[in-house]
Design a protein around this motif. Structure first.
Motif, PDB file in Angstrom:
ATOM      1  N   PHE A 175       0.805  -1.220   0.000  1.00 33.64           N
ATOM      2  CA  PHE A 175       0.000   0.000   0.000  1.00 33.64           C
ATOM      3  C   PHE A 175       0.844   1.280   0.000  1.00 33.64           C
ATOM      4  N   ALA A 176       2.156   1.140   0.085  1.00 35.96           N
ATOM      5  CA  ALA A 176       3.014   2.324  -0.027  1.00 35.96           C
ATOM      6  C   ALA A 176       3.044   2.845  -1.464  1.00 35.96           C
ATOM      7  N   ASP A 177       2.616   2.021  -2.397  1.00 32.95           N
ATOM      8  CA  ASP A 177       2.647   2.347  -3.824  1.00 32.95           C
ATOM      9  C   ASP A 177       1.367   3.092  -4.217  1.00 32.95           C
ATOM     10  N   HIS A 178       1.501   4.350  -4.570  1.00 30.56           N
ATOM     11  CA  HIS A 178       0.339   5.144  -4.968  1.00 30.56           C
ATOM     12  C   HIS A 178      -0.382   4.511  -6.163  1.00 30.56           C
ATOM     13  N   ALA A 179       0.376   3.963  -7.092  1.00 27.67           N
ATOM     14  CA  ALA A 179      -0.226   3.358  -8.282  1.00 27.67           C
ATOM     15  C   ALA A 179      -1.147   2.196  -7.900  1.00 27.67           C
ATOM     16  N   LYS A 180      -0.754   1.430  -6.894  1.00 25.43           N
ATOM     17  CA  LYS A 180      -1.579   0.310  -6.439  1.00 25.43           C
ATOM     18  C   LYS A 180      -2.877   0.824  -5.830  1.00 25.43           C
ATOM     19  N   LEU A 181      -2.788   1.852  -5.022  1.00 23.35           N
ATOM     20  CA  LEU A 181      -3.977   2.418  -4.381  1.00 23.35           C
ATOM     21  C   LEU A 181      -4.930   2.997  -5.421  1.00 23.35           C
ATOM     22  N   ILE A 182      -4.374   3.618  -6.453  1.00 22.28           N
ATOM     23  CA  ILE A 182      -5.208   4.180  -7.517  1.00 22.28           C
ATOM     24  C   ILE A 182      -5.838   3.065  -8.347  1.00 22.28           C
ATOM     25  N   LYS A 183      -5.081   2.016  -8.599  1.00 26.99           N
ATOM     26  CA  LYS A 183      -5.624   0.876  -9.336  1.00 26.99           C
ATOM     27  C   LYS A 183      -6.804   0.251  -8.586  1.00 26.99           C
ATOM     28  N   LEU A 184      -6.684   0.135  -7.275  1.00 28.49           N
ATOM     29  CA  LEU A 184      -7.774  -0.430  -6.474  1.00 28.49           C
ATOM     30  C   LEU A 184      -9.009   0.468  -6.506  1.00 28.49           C
ATOM     31  N   ALA A 185      -8.784   1.767  -6.677  1.00 28.46           N
ATOM     32  CA  ALA A 185      -9.921   2.688  -6.777  1.00 28.46           C
ATOM     33  C   ALA A 185     -10.773   2.366  -7.993  1.00 28.46           C
ATOM     34  N   GLY A 186     -10.174   1.712  -8.992  1.00 30.94           N
ATOM     35  CA  GLY A 186     -10.923   1.324 -10.177  1.00 30.94           C
ATOM     36  C   GLY A 186     -12.016   0.313  -9.878  1.00 30.94           C
ATOM     37  N   LYS A 187     -11.958  -0.318  -8.712  1.00 27.46           N
ATOM     38  CA  LYS A 187     -12.986  -1.273  -8.304  1.00 27.46           C
ATOM     39  C   LYS A 187     -14.210  -0.577  -7.719  1.00 27.46           C
ATOM     40  N   VAL A 188     -14.104   0.742  -7.525  1.00 24.31           N
ATOM     41  CA  VAL A 188     -15.202   1.530  -6.970  1.00 24.31           C
ATOM     42  C   VAL A 188     -15.683   2.491  -8.052  1.00 24.31           C
ATOM     43  N   GLY A 189     -16.880   2.304  -8.504  1.00 23.23           N
ATOM     44  CA  GLY A 189     -17.392   3.110  -9.599  1.00 23.23           C
ATOM     45  C   GLY A 189     -17.283   4.611  -9.372  1.00 23.23           C
ATOM     46  N   GLY A 190     -16.657   5.311 -10.306  1.00 21.96           N
ATOM     47  CA  GLY A 190     -16.564   6.758 -10.255  1.00 21.96           C
ATOM     48  C   GLY A 190     -15.515   7.324  -9.327  1.00 21.96           C
ATOM     49  N   LEU A 191     -14.701   6.489  -8.709  1.00 25.59           N
ATOM     50  CA  LEU A 191     -13.709   7.001  -7.756  1.00 25.59           C
ATOM     51  C   LEU A 191     -12.397   7.392  -8.419  1.00 25.59           C
ATOM     52  N   ASP A 192     -11.965   6.631  -9.415  1.00 29.15           N
ATOM     53  CA  ASP A 192     -10.667   6.886 -10.039  1.00 29.15           C
ATOM     54  C   ASP A 192     -10.761   8.088 -10.978  1.00 29.15           C
ATOM     55  N   THR A 193     -10.656   9.266 -10.388  1.00 30.43           N
ATOM     56  CA  THR A 193     -10.731  10.522 -11.127  1.00 30.43           C
ATOM     57  C   THR A 193      -9.415  11.279 -10.964  1.00 30.43           C
ATOM     58  N   PRO A 194      -9.169  12.278 -11.796  1.00 34.37           N
ATOM     59  CA  PRO A 194      -7.958  13.087 -11.616  1.00 34.37           C
ATOM     60  C   PRO A 194      -7.877  13.713 -10.226  1.00 34.37           C
ATOM     61  N   THR A 195      -9.014  14.111  -9.665  1.00 32.99           N
ATOM     62  CA  THR A 195      -9.021  14.710  -8.327  1.00 32.99           C
ATOM     63  C   THR A 195      -8.575  13.704  -7.276  1.00 32.99           C
ATOM     64  N   PHE A 196      -9.080  12.471  -7.381  1.00 25.68           N
ATOM     65  CA  PHE A 196      -8.687  11.426  -6.441  1.00 25.68           C
ATOM     66  C   PHE A 196      -7.207  11.103  -6.600  1.00 25.68           C
ATOM     67  N   GLN A 197      -6.757  10.970  -7.824  1.00 24.94           N
ATOM     68  CA  GLN A 197      -5.352  10.648  -8.070  1.00 24.94           C
ATOM     69  C   GLN A 197      -4.422  11.711  -7.491  1.00 24.94           C
ATOM     70  N   LYS A 198      -4.775  12.969  -7.680  1.00 26.81           N
ATOM     71  CA  LYS A 198      -3.955  14.061  -7.151  1.00 26.81           C
ATOM     72  C   LYS A 198      -3.922  14.011  -5.629  1.00 26.81           C
TER      73      LYS A 198
END
Length: 255
Positions: A175-198
């Motif tokens: 979970f130290a990897d930001h990319a992993k946390l963002i990838k997991l956000a893809g499992k939640v509809g509408g969460l993986d947005t530029p705002t969330f990533q930032k």
């Protein structure tokens, strides 16, 4: 009564007795999992010189304390789930890297969701960094920040559950990897947005997470998860299980 009927009833009674013993054994195993995993998280405290000294000197652990949207409780350190009108409040201190927290989630999540959705229970989550402090790394911090970012987007509960469903081994700092946390956000509809990533990449809520962890330290809690129902520590109740928790909450709603 014929001999055949007597044999049939006796066999049915024997099957029922076996089933009951299996149910008792399963319940005992569930309790053992919770207690055993909790011991792992607590014993980890002894592996470091400073008990619960989380994130000291780690990059991103300092900075301004910016709480997520809707944070509540003393000093705004809790993320609420459920209706304000619920008569029972469950306070949870947890670490996304902690295996005992995942066990608690596995056993109690269906009941907690049921009670929250029925408006009978409100849960206040406090996200701490116990494992980072004990084993090193920053996965607890980054996962907690990402969950706070999900709260900003109104999607905390689902992302919270996704993190536990994908929890790595305690000693692996995935979970130290930001990319992993963002990838997991893809499992939640509408969460993986530029705002969330930032929010995840910049550690917007890192300072807030550190503040929550400081409150955990000063609270004198022995480990994670620490779960309080109406201010009373239910971890100390060896007879506690999802059915009993449900009974307690429903009784409070009837009173």
């Amino acid at each position: 009564m014929s001999e055949k009927n007597r044999d049939g009833k006796r066999a049915a009674r024997e099957r029922l007795a076996v089933q009951r013993e299996k149910q008792k054994a399963a319940e005992k195993r569930r309790r053992g999992l919770i207690v055993g995993a909790a011991i792992v998280c607590v014993l980890a405290l002894a592996t470091v010189g400073g008990i619960l000294a989380a994130n000291t000197g780690k990059s991103g652990s300092s900075g301004p304390s910016i709480g997520p949207s809707g944070a509540t409780g003393k000093d705004g350190l809790a993320i609420p789930v459920g209706r304000d009108s619920a008569k029972s409040t469950l306070t949870v201190w947890e670490d996304f890297r902690c295996p005992a927290c995942k066990v608690f989630e596995t056993v109690y999540r269906p009941t907690i969701h049921e009670l929250v959705d029925a408006g009978k229970l409100r849960v206040e989550y406090h996200l701490v960094t116990l494992i980072d402090g004990n084993l090193g790394g920053s996965g607890s911090l980054h996962a907690a920040n990402a969950a706070a970012c999900a709260q900003d987007a109104g999607k905390f509960r689902r992302y919270h559950d996704v993190l536990y469903d994908n929890q790595p081994k305690e000693t692996v700092d995935t979970f130290a990897d930001h990319a992993k946390l963002i990838k997991l956000a893809g499992k939640v509809g509408g969460l993986d947005t530029p705002t969330f990533q930032k929010c995840v990449k910049s550690g917007t809520h890192n300072g807030w997470v550190t503040k929550v962890n400081s409150a955990f330290q000063s609270g004198g809690y022995s480990g994670t998860p620490t779960v309080l129902l109406g201010g009373k520590n239910i971890n100390a109740d060896q007879t506690m299980n999802p059915a009993k928790l449900k009974e307690m909450v429903e009784a409070a709603n009837k009173s």
